[in-house]
Design a protein around this motif. Structure first.
Motif, mmCIF file in Angstrom:
data_model
loop_
_atom_site.group_PDB
_atom_site.id
_atom_site.type_symbol
_atom_site.label_atom_id
_atom_site.label_comp_id
_atom_site.label_asym_id
_atom_site.label_seq_id
_atom_site.Cartn_x
_atom_site.Cartn_y
_atom_site.Cartn_z
ATOM 1 N N PHE A 85 -2.760 -2.892 2.036
ATOM 2 C CA PHE A 85 -1.412 -3.455 2.180
ATOM 3 C C PHE A 85 -1.506 -4.892 2.709
ATOM 4 O O PHE A 85 -0.858 -5.805 2.198
ATOM 5 N N GLY A 86 -2.329 -5.066 3.725
ATOM 6 C CA GLY A 86 -2.485 -6.396 4.314
ATOM 7 C C GLY A 86 -3.103 -7.394 3.359
ATOM 8 O O GLY A 86 -2.674 -8.554 3.283
ATOM 9 N N ILE A 94 -9.512 -16.848 3.276
ATOM 10 C CA ILE A 94 -8.247 -16.565 2.570
ATOM 11 C C ILE A 94 -7.395 -15.576 3.349
ATOM 12 O O ILE A 94 -6.171 -15.685 3.363
ATOM 13 N N VAL A 95 -8.012 -14.598 3.982
ATOM 14 C CA VAL A 95 -7.252 -13.691 4.841
ATOM 15 C C VAL A 95 -7.851 -13.669 6.240
ATOM 16 O O VAL A 95 -9.010 -14.049 6.444
ATOM 17 N N ASP A 96 -7.045 -13.204 7.187
ATOM 18 C CA ASP A 96 -7.466 -13.103 8.579
ATOM 19 C C ASP A 96 -7.233 -11.650 9.015
ATOM 20 O O ASP A 96 -6.086 -11.188 9.026
ATOM 21 N N PRO A 97 -8.305 -10.925 9.323
ATOM 22 C CA PRO A 97 -8.134 -9.504 9.676
ATOM 23 C C PRO A 97 -7.129 -9.276 10.797
ATOM 24 O O PRO A 97 -6.402 -8.272 10.786
ATOM 25 N N ALA A 98 -7.042 -10.187 11.746
ATOM 26 C CA ALA A 98 -6.088 -10.007 12.855
ATOM 27 C C ALA A 98 -4.655 -10.096 12.338
ATOM 28 O O ALA A 98 -3.766 -9.384 12.817
ATOM 29 N N ALA A 99 -4.435 -10.962 11.363
ATOM 30 C CA ALA A 99 -3.092 -11.079 10.785
ATOM 31 C C ALA A 99 -2.757 -9.812 9.999
ATOM 32 O O ALA A 99 -1.606 -9.358 10.002
ATOM 33 N N ILE A 100 -3.759 -9.239 9.347
ATOM 34 C CA ILE A 100 -3.535 -7.969 8.636
ATOM 35 C C ILE A 100 -3.155 -6.881 9.639
ATOM 36 O O ILE A 100 -2.212 -6.114 9.405
ATOM 37 N N ASP A 101 -3.861 -6.833 10.776
ATOM 38 C CA ASP A 101 -3.510 -5.854 11.818
ATOM 39 C C ASP A 101 -2.032 -5.977 12.195
ATOM 40 O O ASP A 101 -1.330 -4.971 12.331
ATOM 41 N N LEU A 102 -1.574 -7.211 12.378
ATOM 42 C CA LEU A 102 -0.192 -7.434 12.820
ATOM 43 C C LEU A 102 0.811 -6.972 11.775
ATOM 44 O O LEU A 102 1.809 -6.331 12.099
ATOM 45 N N VAL A 103 0.553 -7.312 10.516
ATOM 46 C CA VAL A 103 1.530 -6.975 9.492
ATOM 47 C C VAL A 103 1.555 -5.459 9.257
ATOM 48 O O VAL A 103 2.610 -4.871 9.019
ATOM 49 N N VAL A 104 0.400 -4.817 9.370
ATOM 50 C CA VAL A 104 0.349 -3.353 9.224
ATOM 51 C C VAL A 104 1.139 -2.697 10.354
ATOM 52 O O VAL A 104 1.955 -1.796 10.132
ATOM 53 N N TYR A 139 3.530 -3.992 12.059
ATOM 54 C CA TYR A 139 4.959 -4.277 11.867
ATOM 55 C C TYR A 139 5.581 -3.255 10.910
ATOM 56 O O TYR A 139 6.626 -2.680 11.210
ATOM 57 N N TYR A 140 4.931 -3.001 9.791
ATOM 58 C CA TYR A 140 5.530 -2.082 8.812
ATOM 59 C C TYR A 140 5.345 -0.609 9.197
ATOM 60 O O TYR A 140 6.070 0.251 8.697
#
Lengths: 104, 197
Positions: free
Chosen positions: A34-35, B30-40, B42-43
């Protein structure tokens, strides 16, 4: 595009299978998927329309049998290849290394 | 720790593929794992049907809000603090004794994220997408909802541009309830239109 994704009204599908108290994500990898989907498109210049079209271009059998987030990732890989960001070989090689490390 | 490791089932092809892609995209910046953690997070925890339930409860309680919601759903929903991705253009469909509304995305999985969160698997599944437009009453009955022959069923096909949410009928006997109590009655399935409230 008149593809397999255009499911509205098609015959032959069975009951709608539901899951009680379904979690938002079923596996840890779905969260990462998803991310990745959330961020990658805009970073490599893929529009939402192009992203959807990539899912619609998956092989019909894959479209019907792969799970939702699997489809997202197969389509994302297609776009990464087409936009020259990653090659299939790079991804396969890294997968092999990860599998090797997990067994080591 | 290595004992633990050994007992884990081998990772599936897709799990490995996603891990490989995340690593490679991270290395490329291109991606930042910490930002992925945050968006996951959030949802998973901040967005979901509780948001939509607030909208419904307010509409049931406040006639002026109800009117704004029917005229410009996107703006009225934003009044309660819910807006953003996959909810940029919202339309609210009001159930009445004469009309029952139900929402689908036949082409994929379009769904109003800010008010309902991410869609359940069945909403994205081929059987629902194929059948709800051809035999809606039958599918609704399978969900446990019998719609009378005197009630018109309208099926709305969401698109990338437009997202729908159903405003269920306020249940009988809820006159004295507060907005919070009303919100607690509202279900995700009621706002998709596959269940009464």
């Amino acid at each position: 595009m008149d593809g397999i994704h255009d499911l509205g009204g098609m015959h032959g599908f069975g009951p709608v299978v539901r899951e009680e108290d379904e979690p938002v994500f079923h596996h840890p990898w779905e969260k990462r998927a998803f991310g990745l989907e959330f961020f990658t498109g805009s970073r490599i210049g893929v529009t939402g329309d192009e992203g959807r079209h990539a899912i619609e271009r998956l092989a019909p059998a894959t479209y019907l049998t792969a799970s939702y987030y699997e489809k997202w990732m197969l389509a994302l890989q297609l776009l990464l290849e087409e936009h020259g960001v990653l090659t299939a070989e790079q991804i396969e090689q890294r997968m092999a290394e990860l599998a090797e490390n997990a067994h080591g | 720790m290595s004992e633990n490791h050994r007992h884990n089932a081998p990772e599936s092809d897709i799990a490995l593929r996603v891990k490989a892609m995340e690593q490679l995209l991270t290395e490329k910046g291109i991606v930042d794992p910490a930002a992925i953690d945050l968006v996951v997070d959030y949802y998973e925890t901040r967005v979901g049907p509780r948001n939509g339930a607030r909208v419904v409860a307010r509409a049931w309680s406040d006639p002026a809000y109800h009117e704004r919601l029917m005229q410009d759903a996107t703006a009225a929903i934003a009044e309660l603090g819910f807006s953003g991705l996959q909810g940029e253009d919202m339309v609210v469909l009001e159930n009445t004794p004469e009309v029952h509304n139900v929402v689908v995305c036949t082409l994929c999985s379009c769904y109003p994220w800010p008010v309902l969160g991410l869609p359940p698997t069945w909403y994205k599944s081929p059987p629902y997408r194929a059948r709800i437009v051809r035999e809606p009453r039958k599918v609704l009955a399978e969900f446990g909802m019998d719609v009378g022959d005197d009630v018109e069923v309208r099926v709305w096909d969401s698109s990338a541009e437009l997202r729908y949410m159903v405003l269920p009928m306020r249940p009988e006997g809820t006159d004295g309830l507060s907005e919070d109590e009303l919100a607690a009655r509202v279900t995700r399935d009621g706002m998709i239109g596959v269940a009464p409230v």
